[in-house]
Scaffold this active site. Sequence first.
Site, PDB file in Angstrom:
ATOM      1  N   GLY A  13      -2.681   5.318  -1.025  1.00 14.96           N
ATOM      2  CA  GLY A  13      -4.294   5.799  -0.097  1.00 14.96           C
ATOM      3  C   GLY A  13      -3.883   4.693   1.307  1.00 14.96           C
ATOM      4  CG  HIS A 106       8.352  14.436   4.631  1.00 21.86           C
ATOM      5  ND1 HIS A 106       8.256  14.550   2.626  1.00 21.86           N
ATOM      6  CD2 HIS A 106       9.562  13.855   4.443  1.00 21.86           C
ATOM      7  CE1 HIS A 106       9.418  14.127   2.329  1.00 21.86           C
ATOM      8  NE2 HIS A 106      10.549  14.166   3.143  1.00 21.86           N
ATOM      9  CD  GLU A 176       3.681   6.886   6.437  1.00 24.32           C
ATOM     10  OE1 GLU A 176       4.204   8.086   5.740  1.00 24.32           O
ATOM     11  OE2 GLU A 176       3.199   6.275   5.767  1.00 24.32           O
TER      12      GLU A 176
HETATM   13  C1  GAR Z   1       3.156   8.114   2.880  1.00 24.67           C
HETATM   14  O1  GAR Z   1       4.354   7.434   2.787  1.00 24.67           O
HETATM   15  C2  GAR Z   1       3.265   9.376   3.102  1.00 24.67           C
HETATM   16  O2  GAR Z   1       4.186  10.002   3.930  1.00 24.67           O
HETATM   17  C3  GAR Z   1       4.848  10.518   2.260  1.00 24.67           C
HETATM   18  O3  GAR Z   1       3.772   8.976   0.475  1.00 24.67           O
HETATM   19  C4  GAR Z   1       3.196   7.634   1.302  1.00 24.67           C
HETATM   20  C5  GAR Z   1       2.389   7.972   0.856  1.00 24.67           C
HETATM   21  O4  GAR Z   1       1.709   6.575   1.285  1.00 24.67           O
HETATM   22  N1  GAR Z   1       4.043  11.152   1.530  1.00 24.67           N
HETATM   23  C6  GAR Z   1       5.522  12.089   1.028  1.00 24.67           C
HETATM   24  O5  GAR Z   1       6.589  11.449   0.331  1.00 24.67           O
HETATM   25  C7  GAR Z   1       5.015  13.614   1.005  1.00 24.67           C
HETATM   26  N2  GAR Z   1       6.336  14.524   0.848  1.00 24.67           N
HETATM   27  P1  GAR Z   1      -0.469   6.409   1.424  1.00 24.67           P
HETATM   28  O6  GAR Z   1      -0.507   6.907  -0.522  1.00 24.67           O
HETATM   29  O7  GAR Z   1       0.145   4.475   0.981  1.00 24.67           O
HETATM   30  O8  GAR Z   1      -0.624   6.770   2.259  1.00 24.67           O
END
Ligand code: GAR
Length: 193
Positions: A13, A106, A176
């Site tokens: 998260g 992604h 991100e």
């Molecule tokens: C993020 O890097 C997001 O881009 C990826 O999961 C991570 C979550 O990190 N999403 C995917 O891979 C979707 N296919 P977070 O929980 O620390 O935000």
Amino acid sequence: MGKNVAILASGNGTNAENIIRYFQEKGGEDGVALVVSNRQNVNVFKRAENLRIPCIYISKEKWTTGEEVLKLLADYRVDFIVLAGFLAKVPDTLLHAYPQRIINIHPSLLPKFGGKGMYGDRVHQAVVEAGERESGVTIQYINEHYDEGDIIAQFRCPVFPKDTAEDVAVRVHALEYEHYPQVIERLLAEIDK
Ligand code: GAR
């Protein structure tokens, strides 16, 4: 009137927290109204609760129909849905109720390194193993197929020959955090209420 965002997340998260903070610090009317997860006791709940955002766990069975999620989103008057590390399938009922109003992030330059089972660190590992010289982030609308929705924006970063998957992850996460909240803000501004 302000627009309400629901974040769907399954794990750590950090993106969810970053998005919540972004809108709280702006102090405007738009903001994150709730965080929903398909997993219990996940870090994202702790992060969101610390920022006084309601957190709701929905069990796997209930995601299948989507009816309960839909009711929850209506109760919170949710206008827009943001996936941030959400690893379950979004039910069709939700897709139909929120056309072009559900987006995902992604951690690669789609269509490269996408599809079912490609998430988080697995993506960065695959990028390094393939000898890629760049990676990045894709923000897209979601549809019935994993990672195949219309692309809204992509942001790029270099991958150096000696990089580990962890090095790439750090660079991609930074992209991100920098861009996801701003893209959400821009899309919210386009919604007519
Ligand atoms: C993020 O890097 C997001 O881009 C990826 O999961 C991570 C979550 O990190 N999403 C995917 O891979 C979707 N296919 P977070 O929980 O620390 O935000």
